[in-house]
Write an enzyme that holds these catalytic residues in place. Sequence first.
Site, PDB file in Angstrom:
ATOM      1  N   CYS A 211       0.843  -1.197   0.000  1.00  0.00           N
ATOM      2  CA  CYS A 211       0.000   0.000   0.000  1.00  0.00           C
ATOM      3  C   CYS A 211       0.882   1.251   0.000  1.00  0.00           C
ATOM      4  O   CYS A 211       1.637   1.465  -0.919  1.00  0.00           O
ATOM      5  CB  CYS A 211      -0.993  -0.021   1.162  1.00  0.00           C
ATOM      6  SG  CYS A 211      -2.318   1.162   0.907  1.00  0.00           S
TER       7      CYS A 211
ATOM      8  N   HIS B  65      -4.344  -4.324  -0.629  1.00  0.00           N
ATOM      9  CA  HIS B  65      -4.041  -4.967   0.640  1.00  0.00           C
ATOM     10  C   HIS B  65      -4.202  -6.474   0.510  1.00  0.00           C
ATOM     11  O   HIS B  65      -5.315  -6.973   0.648  1.00  0.00           O
ATOM     12  CB  HIS B  65      -4.979  -4.453   1.733  1.00  0.00           C
ATOM     13  CG  HIS B  65      -4.708  -3.037   2.120  1.00  0.00           C
ATOM     14  ND1 HIS B  65      -3.847  -2.700   3.134  1.00  0.00           N
ATOM     15  CD2 HIS B  65      -5.156  -1.868   1.612  1.00  0.00           C
ATOM     16  CE1 HIS B  65      -3.791  -1.383   3.248  1.00  0.00           C
ATOM     17  NE2 HIS B  65      -4.571  -0.853   2.334  1.00  0.00           N
TER      18      HIS B  65
ATOM     19  N   GLU C  81      -3.556  -8.608   2.614  1.00  0.00           N
ATOM     20  CA  GLU C  81      -4.027  -9.134   3.904  1.00  0.00           C
ATOM     21  C   GLU C  81      -5.526  -8.969   4.093  1.00  0.00           C
ATOM     22  O   GLU C  81      -6.113  -9.535   5.001  1.00  0.00           O
ATOM     23  CB  GLU C  81      -3.259  -8.467   5.056  1.00  0.00           C
ATOM     24  CG  GLU C  81      -3.680  -7.048   5.425  1.00  0.00           C
ATOM     25  CD  GLU C  81      -3.093  -5.956   4.514  1.00  0.00           C
ATOM     26  OE1 GLU C  81      -2.594  -6.287   3.425  1.00  0.00           O
ATOM     27  OE2 GLU C  81      -3.167  -4.770   4.904  1.00  0.00           O
TER      28      GLU C  81
END
Lengths: 250, 204
Positions: free
Chosen positions: B81, B184, B186
């Site tokens: 990011c 992202h 995650e």
Amino acid sequence: MISKRIIPCLDIAHGKVVKGVRFEGVKEVDDPVSLAKRYSEAGADELVFYDIMASYEERTLFLDVVSKVADQINIPFMVGGGIRSLEDMHACLKAGADKISLNSAAIDDPSLISKGALRFGSQCIVLSMDVLVEENGFARVMKKGGREATSLEAFSWATQGIELGAGEIVLNVINQDGTKEGFDVSLTSDFAKRFNVPIIASGGAGNAQHMAEVLVAGADAALAASIFHFNEVSIQEVKEEVRKAGCIVR
Amino acid sequence: MTAKIVMIDYGVGNVFSLLHAFKRVGVDCILTDDVKLIQAADVVILPGVGAFEDAMNQLKNKGLDQVLKNKPSHQWLIGICLGMQLLYDISEEFGVHEGLGLLQGRIVKFHEGSLKIPHMGWNKLQRGVTHPLLKDLNNDAYVYYVHSYYASEIESSTLIGYSDYGVSVPGIVMKDKIIGFQFHPEKSGTVGEQLLRNLLEVVA
């Protein structure tokens, strides 16, 4: 392009998921962590957790749920309910939440929005509003879970919130909430046209068509609780319906 | 021997979910701002959410900008990011700020227009090339983005994956041993998890 989001919403009390109908008649549903995991695996695009007790005593219990959820799921999630200070926000984010929903506390102190946006970024601050559309058409902002009227009008409050730094809006229309008769499509559509931040439609989802309808009308995301909790419709069925209606879904 | 993976702790953003995501794919990252630990690592992860200038200043305060600029050539550097944006020459976020200059390009704002800013939500990851980082992803792979600025004027050979948001938004870039993810991983569900597994294979 960005897909439309389908968002299951989990109301939490005493560490458990509950769903109030018209904010009354609370009924217990399931364990938040297993429910969150199930929704994440079923293709939910995001999750929302509201601490509906929002009391000081319950705070630790709620934060514990947040951190367990963060441990188990790999999609974004928002938390709200009883968040009244930067410290509250920080505690939720530290526990693993991605976004903070502000409602009554922002009405009492709008600077909470700007403080949160400055410290954590606008993408993280969501202005949630409970709106009652009155007989003459006035869209009144309510607080305390819809129990208390304010003098605010929905469009002007949203405008102010966005100027202060809110990065997203949850528009919950109380007239529809718990009815399962569909969202307030026209108000949501007007919001989506007026504002340059994502609008999350809330209140009234009774079936997959309702979700599709409000997304086609311009909402960026649609939120629902009981239809998912009681297995009345699956997330994939909703997505199929939304796709058929011509929207992009994940 | 397993690779030593560190995540840079420089007070920016929420690294909790990123640490957990790596844990789910079997990696315990060490969260640290210790120069020696970072220099000795095989893989360095540079996370970040927030503003470019602030993040650069935090790195500078800890002397970590120089550590990253002069990283050993065998070391992998993964920016995620804002962490990816910091790898570039220059950012136009609130003024003009110099980045780490490890990748050639400029971080610019999305044009105000019909599209909402930030670019927030799930967008389809398009393949720039066939690449081990994209292994086992199907054609309908969506990833989760949250950002208002994107990498532009990049070297085209570095583009691995991108998404369409009015412009082509570089989603994954790679040059030598430097990799950047604009979205992202995650928070990108099973696709994100697969990408992290692929990443671990690539840097192994």
